[in-house]
Design a protein around this motif. Structure first.
Motif, PDB file in Angstrom:
ATOM      1  N   GLU A  38       0.847  -1.184   0.000  1.00 36.70           N
ATOM      2  CA  GLU A  38       0.000   0.000   0.000  1.00 36.70           C
ATOM      3  C   GLU A  38       0.885   1.238   0.000  1.00 36.70           C
ATOM      4  O   GLU A  38       1.899   1.286   0.679  1.00 36.70           O
ATOM      5  N   TYR A 102     -11.398  -0.875  -5.102  1.00 37.40           N
ATOM      6  CA  TYR A 102     -11.375  -1.872  -4.033  1.00 37.40           C
ATOM      7  C   TYR A 102     -11.751  -1.263  -2.695  1.00 37.40           C
ATOM      8  O   TYR A 102     -11.778  -0.045  -2.527  1.00 37.40           O
ATOM      9  N   ARG A 103     -12.061  -2.147  -1.775  1.00 35.06           N
ATOM     10  CA  ARG A 103     -12.236  -1.756  -0.377  1.00 35.06           C
ATOM     11  C   ARG A 103     -11.617  -2.835   0.491  1.00 35.06           C
ATOM     12  O   ARG A 103     -11.485  -3.995   0.088  1.00 35.06           O
ATOM     13  N   TRP A 104     -11.229  -2.426   1.699  1.00 38.29           N
ATOM     14  CA  TRP A 104     -10.651  -3.378   2.646  1.00 38.29           C
ATOM     15  C   TRP A 104     -11.774  -3.869   3.542  1.00 38.29           C
ATOM     16  O   TRP A 104     -12.403  -3.093   4.240  1.00 38.29           O
ATOM     17  N   TYR A 126      -3.957 -11.093  -0.915  1.00 39.67           N
ATOM     18  CA  TYR A 126      -4.264  -9.943  -0.077  1.00 39.67           C
ATOM     19  C   TYR A 126      -5.344 -10.356   0.914  1.00 39.67           C
ATOM     20  O   TYR A 126      -6.440  -9.817   0.933  1.00 39.67           O
ATOM     21  N   SER A 131      -9.805 -10.356   7.044  1.00 35.80           N
ATOM     22  CA  SER A 131      -9.747  -9.119   6.286  1.00 35.80           C
ATOM     23  C   SER A 131      -9.046  -9.338   4.955  1.00 35.80           C
ATOM     24  O   SER A 131      -8.120 -10.137   4.850  1.00 35.80           O
ATOM     25  N   SER A 132      -9.517  -8.633   3.943  1.00 35.19           N
ATOM     26  CA  SER A 132      -8.920  -8.783   2.619  1.00 35.19           C
ATOM     27  C   SER A 132      -9.337  -7.613   1.746  1.00 35.19           C
ATOM     28  O   SER A 132     -10.266  -6.863   2.071  1.00 35.19           O
ATOM     29  N   TRP A 133      -8.633  -7.452   0.618  1.00 30.31           N
ATOM     30  CA  TRP A 133      -9.033  -6.475  -0.372  1.00 30.31           C
ATOM     31  C   TRP A 133     -10.129  -7.076  -1.237  1.00 30.31           C
ATOM     32  O   TRP A 133      -9.965  -8.166  -1.788  1.00 30.31           O
ATOM     33  N   MET A 188      -7.658   3.630  -3.578  1.00 33.60           N
ATOM     34  CA  MET A 188      -8.323   2.327  -3.610  1.00 33.60           C
ATOM     35  C   MET A 188      -8.315   1.720  -5.009  1.00 33.60           C
ATOM     36  O   MET A 188      -9.216   0.979  -5.395  1.00 33.60           O
ATOM     37  N   VAL A 227      -3.760   4.283  -1.316  1.00 31.53           N
ATOM     38  CA  VAL A 227      -4.677   4.442  -0.182  1.00 31.53           C
ATOM     39  C   VAL A 227      -4.445   5.808   0.454  1.00 31.53           C
ATOM     40  O   VAL A 227      -3.383   6.410   0.300  1.00 31.53           O
ATOM     41  N   GLN A 231      -4.523   0.209   5.346  1.00 30.54           N
ATOM     42  CA  GLN A 231      -5.636  -0.663   5.688  1.00 30.54           C
ATOM     43  C   GLN A 231      -5.168  -1.958   6.337  1.00 30.54           C
ATOM     44  O   GLN A 231      -5.793  -2.450   7.264  1.00 30.54           O
ATOM     45  N   ASN A 232      -4.079  -2.512   5.856  1.00 28.91           N
ATOM     46  CA  ASN A 232      -3.543  -3.776   6.374  1.00 28.91           C
ATOM     47  C   ASN A 232      -2.508  -3.463   7.445  1.00 28.91           C
ATOM     48  O   ASN A 232      -1.457  -2.868   7.158  1.00 28.91           O
TER      49      ASN A 232
END
Length: 256
Positions: A38, A102-104, A126, A131-133, A188, A227, A231-232
């Motif tokens: 990211e 995308y969204r997380w 991912y 949790s993932s993309w 994103m 981003v 997110q991660n």
């Protein structure tokens, strides 16, 4: 003279056809890529300044939010195969990897049954725990295409090959109205950085040969998600652990 010289492999000018680029810090890029790299984009532009300069490196703490922080890892290459006496311009651009945004997601949102879970190039995904993309729809309209010229351009091939070429002044932004020449990306969305070596052709009609006078390089391990905030959490941890400018943070306050 220049005009009398034939073409090399792939129909390229012999001043570029033998050019080769090796990505520096390749193992670190691969480590990030396995997690799903990211990169932060900001309205003010993500700056990659010389340290110190009042700006902080990515992954290091700040008493207040700052739009001016070093991207990490920095895109760096070692060049070979250039004509030592010829002039070259080096530049970068960024192309979308797909037509999705995308969204997380986590928990219930992590199933991705109708959206699809993003699977990057092997060996990783991912996805961690729940949790993932997730693909969240079609991509936004493409941002204005821009390129970033290395500030030392143009320079002789000998100079470029003498040292590692670092794009440490590169600025990323998600401000579509940016008038500072920054690279504009949509948050994103996934991107592939590209690196280009361009031979400065001295012929008067050099524009006729523009398609012959450059060579491009892409390194899949440098792909990233743009981003506005990480997110991660594993990406945050790796940036702090591997960034040399974050040493004080690692030795001190353990909280980001």
């Amino acid at each position: 003279g220049w005009a009398g010289e034939g073409l090399g492999a792939g129909g390229k000018n012999r001043r570029v056809c033998h050019a080769a680029a090796r990505l520096e810090m390749g193992s670190l890029w691969e480590e990030f890529n396995r997690l799903g790299t990211e990169m932060i984009v900001t309205k003010a532009g993500r700056w990659v300044p010389q340290w110190p300069g009042g700006c902080r490196a990515e992954g290091t703490p700040s008493p207040s939010p700052s739009p001016c922080r070093r991207m990490f890892p920095t895109f760096q290459v070692k060049l070979s195969g250039l004509d030592p006496l010829a002039d070259y311009v080096l530049l970068m651009d960024f192309i979308p990897l797909d037509d999705k945004r995308y969204r997380w997601g986590g928990g219930d949102g992590g199933r991705g049954s109708d959206l699809g879970v993003l699977s990057p190039s092997p060996p990783g995904r991912y996805a961690f725990h729940s949790s993932s993309w997730l693909a969240a729809g079609r991509a936004e309209p493409a941002a204005p295409g821009r390129v970033h010229f290395h500030p030392d351009s143009p320079a002789k091939g000998a100079q470029w090959m003498r040292q590692i070429v670092s794009f440490d002044k590169l600025k990323l932004t998600n401000n579509l109205l940016d008038d500072n020449g920054h690279i504009i990306l949509n948050s994103m969305h996934r991107y592939q950085p590209r690196f280009h070596v361009v031979f400065v052709d001295p012929r008067r009609d050099s524009e006729r040969f523009a398609h012959q006078n450059f060579k491009s390089f892409s390194f899949p391990e440098t792909q990233f998600m743009a981003v506005t905030a990480y997110q991660n959490h594993r990406i945050t941890q790796l940036k702090i652990a591997s960034n040399p400018f974050a040493k004080g943070f690692r030795d001190g306050d353990p909280e980001p």
